[in-house]
Motif scaffolding. Sequence first.
Motif, PDB file in Angstrom:
ATOM      1  N   PHE A 121    -124.540 -31.725 -69.957  1.00 52.40           N
ATOM      2  CA  PHE A 121    -123.305 -31.506 -69.202  1.00 52.40           C
ATOM      3  C   PHE A 121    -122.081 -31.693 -70.100  1.00 52.40           C
ATOM      4  CE2 PHE A 121    -119.842 -32.196 -66.299  1.00 52.40           C
ATOM      5  CZ  PHE A 121    -120.150 -31.387 -65.218  1.00 52.40           C
ATOM      6  N   ARG A 122    -121.126 -30.762 -69.978  1.00 54.94           N
ATOM      7  CA  ARG A 122    -119.918 -30.787 -70.797  1.00 54.94           C
ATOM      8  C   ARG A 122    -118.690 -30.946 -69.904  1.00 54.94           C
ATOM      9  NH1 ARG A 122    -119.708 -25.455 -74.178  1.00 54.94           N
ATOM     10  NH2 ARG A 122    -118.642 -26.719 -75.748  1.00 54.94           N
ATOM     11  N   ASN A 123    -117.882 -31.922 -70.233  1.00 53.77           N
ATOM     12  CA  ASN A 123    -116.586 -32.098 -69.592  1.00 53.77           C
ATOM     13  C   ASN A 123    -115.516 -31.821 -70.642  1.00 53.77           C
ATOM     14  OD1 ASN A 123    -114.578 -32.769 -67.767  1.00 53.77           O
ATOM     15  ND2 ASN A 123    -114.990 -34.969 -67.793  1.00 53.77           N
ATOM     16  N   TRP A 124    -114.314 -31.542 -70.200  1.00 57.68           N
ATOM     17  CA  TRP A 124    -113.231 -31.261 -71.148  1.00 57.68           C
ATOM     18  C   TRP A 124    -111.914 -31.643 -70.502  1.00 57.68           C
ATOM     19  CZ3 TRP A 124    -115.819 -27.790 -68.201  1.00 57.68           C
ATOM     20  CH2 TRP A 124    -115.083 -26.966 -67.356  1.00 57.68           C
ATOM     21  N   ASP A 125    -110.934 -31.977 -71.349  1.00 55.61           N
ATOM     22  CA  ASP A 125    -109.612 -32.288 -70.833  1.00 55.61           C
ATOM     23  C   ASP A 125    -108.604 -32.225 -71.966  1.00 55.61           C
ATOM     24  OD1 ASP A 125    -107.593 -33.013 -68.997  1.00 55.61           O
ATOM     25  OD2 ASP A 125    -108.951 -34.409 -67.978  1.00 55.61           O
ATOM     26  N   LEU A 126    -107.339 -32.288 -71.583  1.00 58.37           N
ATOM     27  CA  LEU A 126    -106.259 -32.309 -72.568  1.00 58.37           C
ATOM     28  C   LEU A 126    -106.294 -33.627 -73.337  1.00 58.37           C
ATOM     29  CD1 LEU A 126    -103.419 -30.915 -70.269  1.00 58.37           C
ATOM     30  CD2 LEU A 126    -104.705 -29.652 -72.008  1.00 58.37           C
ATOM     31  N   PRO A 127    -105.978 -33.621 -74.622  1.00 60.49           N
ATOM     32  CA  PRO A 127    -106.089 -34.854 -75.417  1.00 60.49           C
ATOM     33  C   PRO A 127    -105.097 -35.946 -75.020  1.00 60.49           C
ATOM     34  CG  PRO A 127    -105.119 -33.078 -76.725  1.00 60.49           C
ATOM     35  CD  PRO A 127    -105.612 -32.457 -75.454  1.00 60.49           C
ATOM     36  N   VAL A 128    -104.119 -35.634 -74.163  1.00 57.15           N
ATOM     37  CA  VAL A 128    -103.165 -36.646 -73.708  1.00 57.15           C
ATOM     38  C   VAL A 128    -103.651 -37.396 -72.476  1.00 57.15           C
ATOM     39  CG1 VAL A 128    -101.180 -35.391 -74.612  1.00 57.15           C
ATOM     40  CG2 VAL A 128    -101.908 -34.992 -72.244  1.00 57.15           C
ATOM     41  N   ARG A 129    -104.728 -36.943 -71.837  1.00 63.20           N
ATOM     42  CA  ARG A 129    -105.139 -37.496 -70.555  1.00 63.20           C
ATOM     43  C   ARG A 129    -105.583 -38.958 -70.683  1.00 63.20           C
ATOM     44  NH1 ARG A 129    -102.472 -34.288 -68.063  1.00 63.20           N
ATOM     45  NH2 ARG A 129    -103.305 -32.474 -66.965  1.00 63.20           N
ATOM     46  N   ARG A 130    -105.052 -39.818 -69.802  1.00 66.67           N
ATOM     47  CA  ARG A 130    -105.408 -41.235 -69.799  1.00 66.67           C
ATOM     48  C   ARG A 130    -105.889 -41.711 -68.429  1.00 66.67           C
ATOM     49  NH1 ARG A 130    -100.927 -44.905 -71.325  1.00 66.67           N
ATOM     50  NH2 ARG A 130    -102.230 -45.980 -72.847  1.00 66.67           N
ATOM     51  N   GLN A 131    -105.547 -40.992 -67.355  1.00 65.51           N
ATOM     52  CA  GLN A 131    -105.931 -41.464 -66.027  1.00 65.51           C
ATOM     53  C   GLN A 131    -107.417 -41.263 -65.750  1.00 65.51           C
ATOM     54  OE1 GLN A 131    -104.512 -38.550 -66.552  1.00 65.51           O
ATOM     55  NE2 GLN A 131    -104.886 -37.060 -64.916  1.00 65.51           N
ATOM     56  N   ILE A 132    -108.076 -40.414 -66.528  1.00 64.29           N
ATOM     57  CA  ILE A 132    -109.501 -40.173 -66.334  1.00 64.29           C
ATOM     58  C   ILE A 132    -110.304 -41.384 -66.815  1.00 64.29           C
ATOM     59  CG2 ILE A 132    -109.217 -37.676 -66.502  1.00 64.29           C
ATOM     60  CD1 ILE A 132    -110.189 -37.804 -69.367  1.00 64.29           C
ATOM     61  N   PHE A 133    -111.567 -41.450 -66.415  1.00 61.33           N
ATOM     62  CA  PHE A 133    -112.413 -42.602 -66.752  1.00 61.33           C
ATOM     63  C   PHE A 133    -113.033 -42.397 -68.141  1.00 61.33           C
ATOM     64  CE2 PHE A 133    -112.526 -42.356 -62.035  1.00 61.33           C
ATOM     65  CZ  PHE A 133    -111.796 -43.504 -61.788  1.00 61.33           C
ATOM     66  N   SER A 134    -112.166 -42.407 -69.156  1.00 57.12           N
ATOM     67  CA  SER A 134    -112.547 -42.035 -70.509  1.00 57.12           C
ATOM     68  C   SER A 134    -112.569 -43.214 -71.460  1.00 57.12           C
ATOM     69  CB  SER A 134    -111.585 -40.968 -71.049  1.00 57.12           C
ATOM     70  OG  SER A 134    -110.248 -41.412 -70.910  1.00 57.12           O
ATOM     71  N   LEU A 178    -111.473 -48.371 -71.349  1.00 57.72           N
ATOM     72  CA  LEU A 178    -111.358 -47.301 -70.363  1.00 57.72           C
ATOM     73  C   LEU A 178    -109.904 -46.842 -70.295  1.00 57.72           C
ATOM     74  CD1 LEU A 178    -113.182 -45.932 -68.154  1.00 57.72           C
ATOM     75  CD2 LEU A 178    -112.393 -47.699 -66.582  1.00 57.72           C
ATOM     76  N   HIS A 179    -109.702 -45.602 -69.874  1.00 49.43           N
ATOM     77  CA  HIS A 179    -108.357 -45.041 -69.687  1.00 49.43           C
ATOM     78  C   HIS A 179    -107.593 -44.929 -71.004  1.00 49.43           C
ATOM     79  CE1 HIS A 179    -108.865 -44.970 -65.407  1.00 49.43           C
ATOM     80  NE2 HIS A 179    -109.047 -46.269 -65.339  1.00 49.43           N
ATOM     81  N   LEU A 206    -103.946 -47.313 -70.500  1.00 53.89           N
ATOM     82  CA  LEU A 206    -103.321 -47.194 -69.194  1.00 53.89           C
ATOM     83  C   LEU A 206    -103.844 -48.287 -68.261  1.00 53.89           C
ATOM     84  CD1 LEU A 206    -101.411 -45.430 -67.468  1.00 53.89           C
ATOM     85  CD2 LEU A 206    -103.417 -44.058 -66.819  1.00 53.89           C
ATOM     86  N   PHE A 207    -102.958 -48.828 -67.457  1.00 58.82           N
ATOM     87  CA  PHE A 207    -103.226 -49.876 -66.464  1.00 58.82           C
ATOM     88  C   PHE A 207    -103.322 -51.281 -67.066  1.00 58.82           C
ATOM     89  CE2 PHE A 207    -105.393 -46.023 -64.696  1.00 58.82           C
ATOM     90  CZ  PHE A 207    -104.449 -45.726 -63.735  1.00 58.82           C
ATOM     91  N   TRP A 208    -103.119 -51.434 -68.388  1.00 63.03           N
ATOM     92  CA  TRP A 208    -103.088 -52.765 -69.007  1.00 63.03           C
ATOM     93  C   TRP A 208    -101.637 -53.259 -69.062  1.00 63.03           C
ATOM     94  CZ3 TRP A 208    -106.593 -53.866 -73.808  1.00 63.03           C
ATOM     95  CH2 TRP A 208    -107.910 -53.469 -73.556  1.00 63.03           C
ATOM     96  N   HIS A 209    -101.487 -54.582 -68.949  1.00 61.54           N
ATOM     97  CA  HIS A 209    -100.192 -55.192 -69.237  1.00 61.54           C
ATOM     98  C   HIS A 209    -100.419 -56.621 -69.730  1.00 61.54           C
ATOM     99  CE1 HIS A 209    -100.857 -56.712 -65.104  1.00 61.54           C
ATOM    100  NE2 HIS A 209    -100.078 -57.721 -65.453  1.00 61.54           N
TER     101      HIS A 209
END
Length: 455
Positions: free
Chosen positions: A434-447, A301-302, A274-277
Amino acid sequence: MTDDRAPSAPAADGFPPAPGSHDPEALRRRALDALLTARARTATLTDSVEDGELTAQHSPLMSPLVWDLAHIGNQEEQWLLRAVGGRQALRPEIDGLYDAFEHPRSARPSLPLLAPAEARTYASDVRGRALDILEAAPLHEGGRPLERAGFAFGMIAQHEQQHDETMLITHQLRSGPAALTAPVPPDPTDAGSLPGEVLVPAGPFTMGTSAEPWALDNERPAHRREVAAFHLDTSPVTCGAYQRFMADGGYTDPRWWAPEGWDMVREHGLTAPLFWHRDAGQWLRRRFGVTEPVPEDEPVLHVSWYEADAYARWAGRRLPTESEWEKAARHDPATGRSLRYPWGDTDPTPEHANLGQRHLRPARAGAYPAGRAPSGAGQLIGDVWEWTSSDFLPYPGFVAFPYREYSDVFFGPGHKVLRGGSFAVDQVACRGTFRNWDLPVRRQIFSGFRTARDA
């Protein structure tokens, strides 16, 4: 919570007590500092844009910034003023507006939200009363669970910092010129001599915690895990390495993708993070209102879990399990203890990790040598959230505290675990457990991610 006391001696996980964890006045100072630090960051994120941008929805994935601002105040009122202080409700009529479970993010702009000036005044009024309560609250070991070791104050500081990270994501998603600036992170000093991966030997280690006073319910209790030997990337996967996956047809070859991930690629026409072009033969990215070349030696990232998983398969590797990640980050084979952080038990400093929005990007791979774990792996705290292969599940003996909606309702195969924090995370909301979690489709997070292989 299995053990919500602040122990005076190391608990079963081998943690020494966190600094000041059995000293009420030290805890009071720690809580005050955490609350003030969070509020200063909230002000930076909300004062840097005009009111129109605070009330706008910059993406259906995110709330308007003004919703986050008032939500922060409302949660503080409910937990510190009402639950801890026993005070009469200031604005009970707005509780439903700022209930994250009652209204999805996409619908929040249509709600009768507090205007920016009113939201700021409300949050400020709540904070003044909360600090009065903190000054008088008994934080000793025999107190009520919410007050013991200052837990409720630490929980609210973490909550605000988590929403600050969410608001920083909204800043990344907004269009227009940059509203935030920050210096670049420090360069690595010995990246060229680092091995590509480290070996983590087989054996048991202690996962989670029963001693960290502000640990949240899903981090508890401490328990033993047996982990087979494995190899782990020394640093997170870089943009340059990820571009090799892309150039080799990574986004066009279904062999590397989980079925749901391949469906996502085709439905949205994904070709890059995400955010690349691509422009004039070069990969560029948009970062907080600035367009720049993608730096090859910076952690990617993303990317979603599906993208991370596909890269790992393409590379002949896999994502680490959550247990593997935590053992690599915390286990000290010399003592058999699990550390609070990869570098030891002391709180993070700017020499240890890229945290707290000091920099608006990850540091280059190999940075922060003082933050490396006994395993030899680096940048396990800060820089990018790291996807693991694990579903978000409770630990044996888990008890929801102080409310089910923080963790319990998210357990199951629908959410994947991320570990380690990012440059957008404050130290109060980031530690080795510390544990974080999210949906496997998420791209806007700093992942981002790193990969592993069996030994």
